[in-house]
Design an enzyme around this catalytic site. Sequence first.
Site, short mmCIF file in Angstrom:
data_model
loop_
_atom_site.label_atom_id
_atom_site.label_comp_id
_atom_site.label_asym_id
_atom_site.label_seq_id
_atom_site.Cartn_x
_atom_site.Cartn_y
_atom_site.Cartn_z
N SER A 1 0.81 -1.22 0.00
CA SER A 1 0.00 0.00 0.00
C SER A 1 0.84 1.26 0.00
CB SER A 1 -0.89 0.05 1.24
OG SER A 1 -1.99 -0.80 1.06
N HIS B 1 -2.84 0.35 -5.00
CA HIS B 1 -2.30 -0.89 -5.57
C HIS B 1 -2.53 -0.87 -7.07
CE1 HIS B 1 -1.39 -3.24 -1.88
NE2 HIS B 1 -2.27 -2.40 -1.35
N HIS C 1 -5.46 -9.02 -1.40
CA HIS C 1 -5.54 -9.40 0.01
C HIS C 1 -6.70 -10.35 0.23
CE1 HIS C 1 -3.88 -5.31 -0.30
NE2 HIS C 1 -3.12 -5.63 0.72
N TYR D 1 -8.84 -10.09 2.56
CA TYR D 1 -10.05 -9.35 2.95
C TYR D 1 -10.84 -8.83 1.76
CZ TYR D 1 -7.28 -5.07 2.27
OH TYR D 1 -6.50 -4.09 1.73
N GLU D 2 -10.22 -8.82 0.56
CA GLU D 2 -10.96 -8.41 -0.64
C GLU D 2 -11.86 -9.55 -1.14
OE1 GLU D 2 -8.35 -5.93 -3.49
OE2 GLU D 2 -6.91 -6.91 -2.16
N ALA E 1 2.35 -1.92 4.29
CA ALA E 1 2.05 -0.85 5.24
C ALA E 1 1.56 -1.51 6.52
CB ALA E 1 0.97 0.07 4.68
N MET F 1 -2.34 -6.35 7.27
CA MET F 1 -3.35 -7.23 6.67
C MET F 1 -2.82 -8.02 5.47
SD MET F 1 -6.53 -4.54 6.76
CE MET F 1 -6.65 -3.32 8.07
N SER F 2 -1.51 -8.19 5.38
CA SER F 2 -0.97 -8.87 4.19
C SER F 2 0.29 -9.64 4.55
CB SER F 2 -0.64 -7.83 3.11
OG SER F 2 0.46 -7.02 3.52
N ASN G 1 1.12 4.27 11.01
CA ASN G 1 0.34 4.78 12.16
C ASN G 1 0.65 3.96 13.39
OD1 ASN G 1 -1.41 2.80 10.35
ND2 ASN G 1 -2.03 2.49 12.48
N HIS H 1 -7.73 4.72 5.50
CA HIS H 1 -6.80 4.34 4.43
C HIS H 1 -6.08 5.56 3.86
CE1 HIS H 1 -5.04 1.59 1.60
NE2 HIS H 1 -5.55 2.20 0.56
N1 HPA Z 1 -3.62 -2.22 11.24
C1 HPA Z 1 -3.68 -3.10 10.23
N2 HPA Z 1 -3.18 -2.87 9.03
C2 HPA Z 1 -2.58 -1.68 8.82
C3 HPA Z 1 -2.51 -0.70 9.83
C4 HPA Z 1 -3.05 -0.99 11.10
O1 HPA Z 1 -3.01 -0.19 12.05
N3 HPA Z 1 -1.86 0.36 9.29
C5 HPA Z 1 -1.56 0.04 7.99
N4 HPA Z 1 -1.99 -1.21 7.71
#
Ligand code: HPA
Length: 274
Positions: free
Chosen positions: A28, A59, A81, A83-84, A111, A209-210, A233, A246
Amino acid sequence: MTPYYDAAVAIRKALPQRDAKIALVLGSGLGDVADAVEDSASVSFADIPGFPKPSVDGHHGKLVHGTLSGRKIFVLQGRAHAYEGHPLSDVVLPVRAMEALGVETLILTNAAGSLREDMAPGSLMMLTDHINWSGANPLTGPNDATLGPRFFDMTTAYDTALHAALMRSAKAENVVLHEGVYLWALGPNFETPAEIRAFRILGADAVGMSTVPEVLAARHAGLKIAAISGITNFGAGMVANEILDHAHTLAQGATIAESMTKLLLHFLKDPVHD
Ligand code: HPA
């Protein structure tokens, strides 16, 4: 033939005489790292049979071949991913296609959220290990013994020689590179503050998430693996009044892409890849 073999044949046709021993997956907000590729040729994921199409902003969904720091490389600009809604067998199909094309080293980027106060947004973290919190695995079902064994060791999944080379490059380029454990949360929601507290107790340093599906498929197939998170973050609840979305991830991605590019360009020059 298997779907990943069909994909490899289609890539061969679309990018004739384009070999590489290294593949790089851009997560990402990191797609622009591919701009540094020289002598490039590309094919859209949509034109490779079986390749899942990323639906998430940031992406691109393109496979680029070219030279980075003098080394031939395949760059996967974007990923799909779980989750998609993609089955995990599809999520890891690009990794298996890379292996079928002769790739021996897989470099993954993503990310992620930080679980550590001393690991601020904008910095990078090299994965030393992971926790598969999702309960899912791309290797369930019949084992494809042509790829690898049914049961395989994860003790040194993240290659120690590549790890040392990344550290050398970070030092040389003055890039802050943390080391830590990545926890794979399925998503698509960001975590709850209670989950973040739990993950910290479990020993995770970052959450995302990946990546873990690709690591599992690559390790199964015997590839050497390095993985780097761009920290976008702090985990939910760690900072008062922080809103996770996002757009936030992509905004930090621009800063992170700069240090990630510097790090990778130096890393690819390292003799560890000879
Ligand atoms: N959690 C999950 N996936 C992420 C995060 C997060 O805080 N930041 C970027 N991808």
